[in-house]
Write a protein that holds these residues in place. Structure first.
Motif, PDB file in Angstrom:
ATOM      1  N   PRO A   1       0.808  -1.231   0.000  1.00 51.81           N
ATOM      2  CA  PRO A   1       0.000   0.000   0.000  1.00 51.81           C
ATOM      3  C   PRO A   1       0.833   1.269   0.000  1.00 51.81           C
ATOM      4  O   PRO A   1       0.464   2.259  -0.649  1.00 51.81           O
ATOM      5  N   VAL A   2       1.964   1.270   0.720  1.00 51.34           N
ATOM      6  CA  VAL A   2       2.825   2.454   0.742  1.00 51.34           C
ATOM      7  C   VAL A   2       3.412   2.711  -0.642  1.00 51.34           C
ATOM      8  O   VAL A   2       3.483   3.855  -1.111  1.00 51.34           O
ATOM      9  N   LEU A   3       3.814   1.658  -1.340  1.00 51.40           N
ATOM     10  CA  LEU A   3       4.344   1.819  -2.697  1.00 51.40           C
ATOM     11  C   LEU A   3       3.270   2.340  -3.645  1.00 51.40           C
ATOM     12  O   LEU A   3       3.535   3.193  -4.499  1.00 51.40           O
ATOM     13  N   HIS A   4       2.060   1.811  -3.511  1.00 54.45           N
ATOM     14  CA  HIS A   4       0.958   2.321  -4.344  1.00 54.45           C
ATOM     15  C   HIS A   4       0.706   3.801  -4.065  1.00 54.45           C
ATOM     16  O   HIS A   4       0.486   4.588  -4.989  1.00 54.45           O
ATOM     17  N   LEU A   5       0.736   4.181  -2.785  1.00 56.76           N
ATOM     18  CA  LEU A   5       0.456   5.568  -2.426  1.00 56.76           C
ATOM     19  C   LEU A   5       1.531   6.515  -2.957  1.00 56.76           C
ATOM     20  O   LEU A   5       1.222   7.594  -3.472  1.00 56.76           O
ATOM     21  N   THR A   6       2.793   6.125  -2.860  1.00 55.37           N
ATOM     22  CA  THR A   6       3.858   6.972  -3.394  1.00 55.37           C
ATOM     23  C   THR A   6       3.789   7.052  -4.920  1.00 55.37           C
ATOM     24  O   THR A   6       4.143   8.080  -5.510  1.00 55.37           O
ATOM     25  N   THR A   7       3.317   5.991  -5.551  1.00 57.47           N
ATOM     26  CA  THR A   7       3.106   6.040  -7.001  1.00 57.47           C
ATOM     27  C   THR A   7       2.023   7.053  -7.355  1.00 57.47           C
ATOM     28  O   THR A   7       2.142   7.790  -8.346  1.00 57.47           O
ATOM     29  N   VAL A   8       0.980   7.111  -6.550  1.00 61.46           N
ATOM     30  CA  VAL A   8      -0.074   8.112  -6.768  1.00 61.46           C
ATOM     31  C   VAL A   8       0.499   9.521  -6.666  1.00 61.46           C
ATOM     32  O   VAL A   8       0.219  10.394  -7.500  1.00 61.46           O
ATOM     33  N   LEU A   9       1.320   9.755  -5.640  1.00 59.57           N
ATOM     34  CA  LEU A   9       1.887  11.094  -5.445  1.00 59.57           C
ATOM     35  C   LEU A   9       2.783  11.500  -6.610  1.00 59.57           C
ATOM     36  O   LEU A   9       2.705  12.631  -7.108  1.00 59.57           O
ATOM     37  N   SER A  10       3.641  10.589  -7.064  1.00 59.64           N
ATOM     38  CA  SER A  10       4.543  10.918  -8.172  1.00 59.64           C
ATOM     39  C   SER A  10       3.772  11.106  -9.477  1.00 59.64           C
ATOM     40  O   SER A  10       4.074  12.009 -10.269  1.00 59.64           O
ATOM     41  N   SER A  11       2.757  10.274  -9.706  1.00 59.40           N
ATOM     42  CA  SER A  11       1.957  10.424 -10.928  1.00 59.40           C
ATOM     43  C   SER A  11       1.163  11.725 -10.920  1.00 59.40           C
ATOM     44  O   SER A  11       1.073  12.424 -11.944  1.00 59.40           O
ATOM     45  N   ALA A  12       0.587  12.045  -9.767  1.00 63.54           N
ATOM     46  CA  ALA A  12      -0.154  13.310  -9.671  1.00 63.54           C
ATOM     47  C   ALA A  12       0.774  14.513  -9.838  1.00 63.54           C
ATOM     48  O   ALA A  12       0.357  15.555 -10.374  1.00 63.54           O
ATOM     49  N   THR A  13       2.015  14.385  -9.398  1.00 68.71           N
ATOM     50  CA  THR A  13       2.973  15.483  -9.562  1.00 68.71           C
ATOM     51  C   THR A  13       3.273  15.746 -11.026  1.00 68.71           C
ATOM     52  O   THR A  13       3.386  16.907 -11.454  1.00 68.71           O
ATOM     53  N   THR A  14       3.384  14.695 -11.827  1.00 62.75           N
ATOM     54  CA  THR A  14       3.621  14.889 -13.264  1.00 62.75           C
ATOM     55  C   THR A  14       2.453  15.624 -13.913  1.00 62.75           C
ATOM     56  O   THR A  14       2.651  16.510 -14.750  1.00 62.75           O
ATOM     57  N   VAL A  15       1.232  15.261 -13.532  1.00 59.97           N
ATOM     58  CA  VAL A  15       0.056  15.943 -14.095  1.00 59.97           C
ATOM     59  C   VAL A  15       0.029  17.403 -13.672  1.00 59.97           C
ATOM     60  O   VAL A  15      -0.258  18.304 -14.477  1.00 59.97           O
ATOM     61  N   ALA A  16       0.360  17.672 -12.396  1.00 55.83           N
ATOM     62  CA  ALA A  16       0.348  19.054 -11.908  1.00 55.83           C
ATOM     63  C   ALA A  16       1.426  19.893 -12.597  1.00 55.83           C
ATOM     64  O   ALA A  16       1.179  21.053 -12.959  1.00 55.83           O
ATOM     65  N   ILE A  17       2.611  19.324 -12.789  1.00 55.78           N
ATOM     66  CA  ILE A  17       3.690  20.071 -13.448  1.00 55.78           C
ATOM     67  C   ILE A  17       3.320  20.388 -14.892  1.00 55.78           C
ATOM     68  O   ILE A  17       3.532  21.508 -15.381  1.00 55.78           O
ATOM     69  N   CYS A  18       2.763  19.407 -15.594  1.00 54.01           N
ATOM     70  CA  CYS A  18       2.372  19.639 -16.983  1.00 54.01           C
ATOM     71  C   CYS A  18       1.277  20.706 -17.070  1.00 54.01           C
ATOM     72  O   CYS A  18       1.284  21.539 -17.982  1.00 54.01           O
ATOM     73  N   THR A  19       0.346  20.688 -16.129  1.00 54.93           N
ATOM     74  CA  THR A  19      -0.702  21.712 -16.113  1.00 54.93           C
ATOM     75  C   THR A  19      -0.112  23.099 -15.879  1.00 54.93           C
ATOM     76  O   THR A  19      -0.523  24.092 -16.511  1.00 54.93           O
ATOM     77  N   TYR A  20       0.856  23.175 -14.969  1.00 61.14           N
ATOM     78  CA  TYR A  20       1.498  24.476 -14.703  1.00 61.14           C
ATOM     79  C   TYR A  20       2.280  24.968 -15.918  1.00 61.14           C
ATOM     80  O   TYR A  20       2.257  26.162 -16.246  1.00 61.14           O
ATOM     81  N   LEU A  21       2.965  24.051 -16.608  1.00 61.56           N
ATOM     82  CA  LEU A  21       3.672  24.434 -17.829  1.00 61.56           C
ATOM     83  C   LEU A  21       2.688  24.903 -18.908  1.00 61.56           C
ATOM     84  O   LEU A  21       3.009  25.801 -19.697  1.00 61.56           O
ATOM     85  N   TYR A  22       1.520  24.305 -18.936  1.00 61.52           N
ATOM     86  CA  TYR A  22       0.496  24.745 -19.886  1.00 61.52           C
ATOM     87  C   TYR A  22       0.111  26.204 -19.624  1.00 61.52           C
ATOM     88  O   TYR A  22      -0.041  27.002 -20.563  1.00 61.52           O
ATOM     89  N   VAL A  23      -0.026  26.549 -18.338  1.00 59.90           N
ATOM     90  CA  VAL A  23      -0.374  27.930 -17.994  1.00 59.90           C
ATOM     91  C   VAL A  23       0.745  28.884 -18.410  1.00 59.90           C
ATOM     92  O   VAL A  23       0.493  29.964 -18.964  1.00 59.90           O
TER      93      VAL A  23
END
Length: 215
Positions: A114-136
């Motif tokens: 579960p901890v590995l799954h949760l850290t995967t969620v955080l890293s994946s969400a970070t990529t989406v957030a960074i790409c969204t910020y670059l879009y702005v």
């Protein structure tokens, strides 16, 4: 003592995380995160772009829209993609192969996937957030050009949506993994308590009757 009646692997979490790893790998290999067209010239920004530049964070030319700060964000996006793939693959193997109890303590084995799954969620969400910020950032750059929209265009590429699917798969896998860990721990405690209560009765030797007196 026999094993508790609960399998040592969570196939639902493994399948969902496996799909997430496939999406994250596709997003990493596909260059199309952000698609820009300015004055008739097309620009494609993504993880492959910073790899093609050899991790050079200096602006290669005046015609480029991303400044060094944007290139640093692109480098961070690439690093998060690699982390997502590695962590997601590790969580997939633990859930699919059932290796959580091989050579590690039982409680640590329950909590590790579960901890590995949760850290995967955080890293994946970070990529989406960074790409969204670059879009702005690129949106303001495109709008401040001499040639205005609709000649200039900016849109998300297919890699951005693959990253979203990878995040959703990791989120679902995390939910299944945490639910399974609680169920396994509960079933194990119940099974151990039941075994400890019934085992002495089953193993209690029978006391023979004392010999009678003959008169």
């Amino acid at each position: 003592m026999s094993a508790p009646p609960v399998p040592e692997r969570c196939l639902a979490a493994a399948v969902l995380q496996g799909l997430g790893v496939v999406c994250a790998s596709t997003a990493l290999s596909d260059p199309g995160w952000l698609l820009v067209m300015v004055a008739g010239q097309n620009y494609v920004y993504g993880a492959a772009y910073i790899l093609h530049q050899g991790f050079n964070l200096t602006e290669p030319g005046a015609h480029q829209l991303l400044h060094p700060s944007g290139l640093r964000l692109l480098l961070l996006l690439t690093a998060c993609c690699y982390v997502s793939v590695l962590l997601g693959l590790s969580a997939f193997l633990l859930d699919f192969l059932g290796t959580r109890y091989m050579g590690i303590r039982r409680r640590m084995g329950i909590l590790l996937p579960p901890v590995l799954h949760l850290t995967t969620v955080l890293s994946s969400a970070t990529t989406v957030a960074i790409c969204t910020y670059l879009y702005v950032l690129l949106y303001h750059e495109v709008h401040f050009q001499v040639i205005k929209l609709p000649v200039n265009t900016l849109s998300f590429g297919e890699s951005y949506y693959f990253a979203i699917f990878a995040s959703l798969g990791a989120i679902a896998a995390t939910g299944f993994s945490f639910s399974y860990a609680r169920r396994y721990q509960k079933e194990t405690v119940t099974f151990t308590s039941t075994t400890e209560e019934t085992s002495p009765l089953l193993q209690e030797p029978e006391t023979p009757n004392p010999p009678g007196e003959y008169g």
